[in-house]
Design a protein around this motif. Structure first.
Motif, PDB file in Angstrom:
ATOM      1  N   ARG A  30       0.814  -1.146   0.151  1.00  0.00           N
ATOM      2  CA  ARG A  30      -0.078   0.099  -0.041  1.00  0.00           C
ATOM      3  C   ARG A  30       0.812   1.052  -0.142  1.00  0.00           C
ATOM      4  N   LEU A  31       2.326   1.169   0.085  1.00  0.00           N
ATOM      5  CA  LEU A  31       3.062   2.260  -0.109  1.00  0.00           C
ATOM      6  C   LEU A  31       2.931   2.891  -1.569  1.00  0.00           C
ATOM      7  N   ASP A  32       2.484   2.000  -2.520  1.00  0.00           N
ATOM      8  CA  ASP A  32       2.055   2.291  -3.783  1.00  0.00           C
ATOM      9  C   ASP A  32       0.737   3.001  -3.859  1.00  0.00           C
ATOM     10  N   PRO A  33       0.696   4.290  -4.152  1.00  0.00           N
ATOM     11  CA  PRO A  33      -0.669   5.093  -4.202  1.00  0.00           C
ATOM     12  C   PRO A  33      -1.734   4.253  -4.849  1.00  0.00           C
ATOM     13  N   GLU A  34      -1.705   3.763  -5.909  1.00  0.00           N
ATOM     14  CA  GLU A  34      -2.738   3.019  -6.801  1.00  0.00           C
ATOM     15  C   GLU A  34      -3.311   1.838  -6.059  1.00  0.00           C
ATOM     16  N   VAL A  35      -2.290   1.003  -5.338  1.00  0.00           N
ATOM     17  CA  VAL A  35      -2.771  -0.193  -4.567  1.00  0.00           C
ATOM     18  C   VAL A  35      -3.572   0.308  -3.300  1.00  0.00           C
ATOM     19  N   ASP A  36      -3.025   1.638  -2.632  1.00  0.00           N
ATOM     20  CA  ASP A  36      -4.052   1.976  -1.645  1.00  0.00           C
ATOM     21  C   ASP A  36      -5.224   2.577  -1.998  1.00  0.00           C
ATOM     22  N   ARG A  37      -5.143   3.272  -3.027  1.00  0.00           N
ATOM     23  CA  ARG A  37      -6.457   3.974  -3.564  1.00  0.00           C
ATOM     24  C   ARG A  37      -7.416   2.603  -3.966  1.00  0.00           C
ATOM     25  N   ALA A  38      -6.881   1.562  -4.339  1.00  0.00           N
ATOM     26  CA  ALA A  38      -7.913   0.453  -4.716  1.00  0.00           C
ATOM     27  C   ALA A  38      -8.376  -0.286  -3.325  1.00  0.00           C
ATOM     28  N   LEU A 124      -8.661  16.502  -3.881  1.00  0.00           N
ATOM     29  CA  LEU A 124      -8.240  15.206  -4.302  1.00  0.00           C
ATOM     30  C   LEU A 124      -6.587  15.078  -4.548  1.00  0.00           C
ATOM     31  N   ALA A 125      -5.848  14.725  -3.762  1.00  0.00           N
ATOM     32  CA  ALA A 125      -4.352  14.940  -4.126  1.00  0.00           C
ATOM     33  C   ALA A 125      -3.538  14.136  -3.090  1.00  0.00           C
ATOM     34  N   GLU A 126      -2.579  13.734  -3.553  1.00  0.00           N
ATOM     35  CA  GLU A 126      -1.429  13.197  -2.785  1.00  0.00           C
ATOM     36  C   GLU A 126      -0.726  14.329  -1.927  1.00  0.00           C
ATOM     37  N   TRP A 127      -0.614  14.409  -0.666  1.00  0.00           N
ATOM     38  CA  TRP A 127      -0.165  15.430   0.220  1.00  0.00           C
ATOM     39  C   TRP A 127       1.172  16.087  -0.302  1.00  0.00           C
ATOM     40  N   GLU A 128       1.837  14.987  -0.705  1.00  0.00           N
ATOM     41  CA  GLU A 128       3.532  15.297  -1.132  1.00  0.00           C
ATOM     42  C   GLU A 128       3.299  16.305  -2.446  1.00  0.00           C
ATOM     43  N   ARG A 129       2.342  16.270  -3.231  1.00  0.00           N
ATOM     44  CA  ARG A 129       2.117  16.784  -4.337  1.00  0.00           C
ATOM     45  C   ARG A 129       0.966  18.091  -4.280  1.00  0.00           C
ATOM     46  N   ALA A 130       0.398  18.010  -3.553  1.00  0.00           N
ATOM     47  CA  ALA A 130      -0.795  18.805  -3.165  1.00  0.00           C
ATOM     48  C   ALA A 130      -0.460  20.468  -3.288  1.00  0.00           C
ATOM     49  N   GLY A 131      -1.374  21.089  -4.158  1.00  0.00           N
ATOM     50  CA  GLY A 131      -0.897  22.510  -3.856  1.00  0.00           C
ATOM     51  C   GLY A 131      -1.951  23.290  -3.119  1.00  0.00           C
ATOM     52  N   VAL A 132      -1.350  23.593  -1.887  1.00  0.00           N
ATOM     53  CA  VAL A 132      -2.087  24.204  -0.564  1.00  0.00           C
ATOM     54  C   VAL A 132      -1.580  25.726  -0.374  1.00  0.00           C
ATOM     55  N   VAL A 133      -2.571  26.427   0.142  1.00  0.00           N
ATOM     56  CA  VAL A 133      -2.173  27.801   0.721  1.00  0.00           C
ATOM     57  C   VAL A 133      -2.124  27.506   2.225  1.00  0.00           C
ATOM     58  N   PRO A 134      -1.448  28.329   3.084  1.00  0.00           N
ATOM     59  CA  PRO A 134      -1.751  28.205   4.370  1.00  0.00           C
ATOM     60  C   PRO A 134      -2.898  28.424   5.123  1.00  0.00           C
ATOM     61  N   LEU A 139      -4.167  19.914  10.384  1.00  0.00           N
ATOM     62  CA  LEU A 139      -4.677  18.510  11.167  1.00  0.00           C
ATOM     63  C   LEU A 139      -4.115  17.397  10.245  1.00  0.00           C
ATOM     64  N   ALA A 140      -3.281  16.335  10.835  1.00  0.00           N
ATOM     65  CA  ALA A 140      -3.107  15.355   9.934  1.00  0.00           C
ATOM     66  C   ALA A 140      -3.352  14.136  10.929  1.00  0.00           C
ATOM     67  N   ALA A 141      -4.525  13.468  10.815  1.00  0.00           N
ATOM     68  CA  ALA A 141      -4.913  12.567  11.814  1.00  0.00           C
ATOM     69  C   ALA A 141      -4.680  10.994  10.907  1.00  0.00           C
ATOM     70  N   TRP A 142      -3.689  10.377  11.632  1.00  0.00           N
ATOM     71  CA  TRP A 142      -3.497   9.007  11.094  1.00  0.00           C
ATOM     72  C   TRP A 142      -3.348   8.943   9.564  1.00  0.00           C
ATOM     73  N   SER A 143      -2.520   9.995   8.970  1.00  0.00           N
ATOM     74  CA  SER A 143      -2.517   9.952   7.590  1.00  0.00           C
ATOM     75  C   SER A 143      -1.162   9.932   7.181  1.00  0.00           C
ATOM     76  N   LEU A 144      -0.007   9.621   7.824  1.00  0.00           N
ATOM     77  CA  LEU A 144       1.343   9.613   7.535  1.00  0.00           C
ATOM     78  C   LEU A 144       1.891   8.271   7.119  1.00  0.00           C
ATOM     79  N   TYR A 145       0.837   7.325   7.344  1.00  0.00           N
ATOM     80  CA  TYR A 145       1.261   6.001   6.910  1.00  0.00           C
ATOM     81  C   TYR A 145       1.752   5.413   5.713  1.00  0.00           C
ATOM     82  N   ARG A 146       1.907   6.383   4.526  1.00  0.00           N
ATOM     83  CA  ARG A 146       2.769   6.186   3.386  1.00  0.00           C
ATOM     84  C   ARG A 146       3.714   7.087   3.334  1.00  0.00           C
ATOM     85  N   ALA A 147       4.152   7.750   4.120  1.00  0.00           N
ATOM     86  CA  ALA A 147       4.892   9.117   4.056  1.00  0.00           C
ATOM     87  C   ALA A 147       6.461   8.534   4.161  1.00  0.00           C
ATOM     88  N   LEU A 148       7.175   8.054   3.238  1.00  0.00           N
ATOM     89  CA  LEU A 148       8.285   7.530   3.458  1.00  0.00           C
ATOM     90  C   LEU A 148       9.414   8.594   3.618  1.00  0.00           C
TER      91      LEU A 148
END
Length: 284
Positions: A30-38, A124-134, A139-148
């Motif tokens: 599930r480190l593979d984003p496609e596998v995790d999305r599936a 809808l975005a991967e955090w590492e590539r998401a465009g966000v403003v401050p 909040l990041a709740a249990w969402s780092l499980y794929r952050a190598l």
């Protein structure tokens, strides 16, 4: 505070490297984003059933509500089906609910429409590539499980935080169903490891000192049928025979209540909290 180089410190313990090594032991792919999305395409309804019931995260939500202000904007990274995004939206100006799994955001969008909540923006975005403003609160709740690259993920969170950053992850804990699960299917994906210590150490490596609060919550799984409840706990490909064995081992923990089958237990929930006005000084 500007985090310009997330690897400038040379700690005695390399928490970032240790975290990466820990994640690389995961055999679920599930480190593979496609596998995790599936995975979430199938599991999202079970996840929502587990996290949506009132009272499931009362203490955590109370702590979050004490940190936000009515005019705040909140960025919920890995928002899922809205466990925190929906109730927080009733207390702040706007919530950005970011998740990389379409199945999760579809369920969240349906929930927002059903409840008439109009101040949540789904992204809808991967955090590492998401465009966000401050945002005022991140909040990041249990969402780092794929952050190598944990240092980079955390540095981006800090940069996106105007006032308060809250990271929720796991403490070392053995749920009652772990022995039966591992006897039938092998090791569970959730390690018996205090993950919050890795994240706390990684924050320190990028120059951020966070406070730690450990709360205790009652985790509750419920379903109309006993087998439906067991499927929330078992692998998606579990056979009927395996579920029967699993249910027999958990018999004492499964209780009928008001037309539902219930499985509940208490679990520690670590909150890492960094407030910018209290943590501007970087250490050497």
């Amino acid at each position: 505070m500007t985090v310009d180089s997330p690897t400038t410190h040379s700690p005695v313990i390399d928490f970032v490297g240790a975290w990466r090594a820990l994640l690389m032991q995961d055999r679920s792919a599930r480190l593979d984003p496609e596998v995790d999305r599936a995975f979430w395409e199938q599991y999202a309804p079970y996840y929502d059933a587990r996290t949506a019931p009132p009272g499931s995260y009362d203490h955590v939500l109370e702590a979050l509500c004490a940190l936000v202000r009515p005019d705040d904007t909140v960025l919920d990274i890995g928002a899922g089906t809205g466990r925190f995004a929906v109730p927080l939206a009733r207390r702040v100006r706007q919530v950005t609910a970011l998740d990389h799994a379409p199945a999760m955001l579809r369920m969240l969008a349906a929930k927002l429409r059903a409840q008439g909540v109009t101040n949540v923006v789904c992204q809808l975005a991967e955090w590492e590539r998401a465009g966000v403003v401050p945002h005022d609160v991140v909040l990041a709740a249990w969402s780092l499980y794929r952050a190598l690259d944990l240092d980079l993920a955390l540095a981006k969170m800090v940069a996106a935080t105007r006032r308060v950053l809250v990271i929720i992850t796991s403490d070392a804990f053995t749920p009652p169903h772990r022995p039966a699960y591992e006897a039938i299917w092998g090791g569970m994906r959730e390690p018996e490891t205090p993950l919050y210590l890795y994240v706390l150490g990684a924050l320190r490596q990028i120059g951020v000192r966070a406070d730690v609060r450990i709360l205790w919550e009652t985790r509750c799984y419920s379903a109309p049928g006993r087998d439906e409840l067991l499927r929330q706990l078992a692998p998606l490909d579990a056979t009927a025979d395996q579920l029967q064995r699993f249910g027999a081992a958990l018999h004492a923990w499964l209780q009928p209540q008001d037309g539902q089958w219930i499985y509940r237990f208490d679990v520690p929930v670590p909150l890492l909290i960094w407030q910018r006005d209290a943590g501007e000084r970087r250490f050497a």
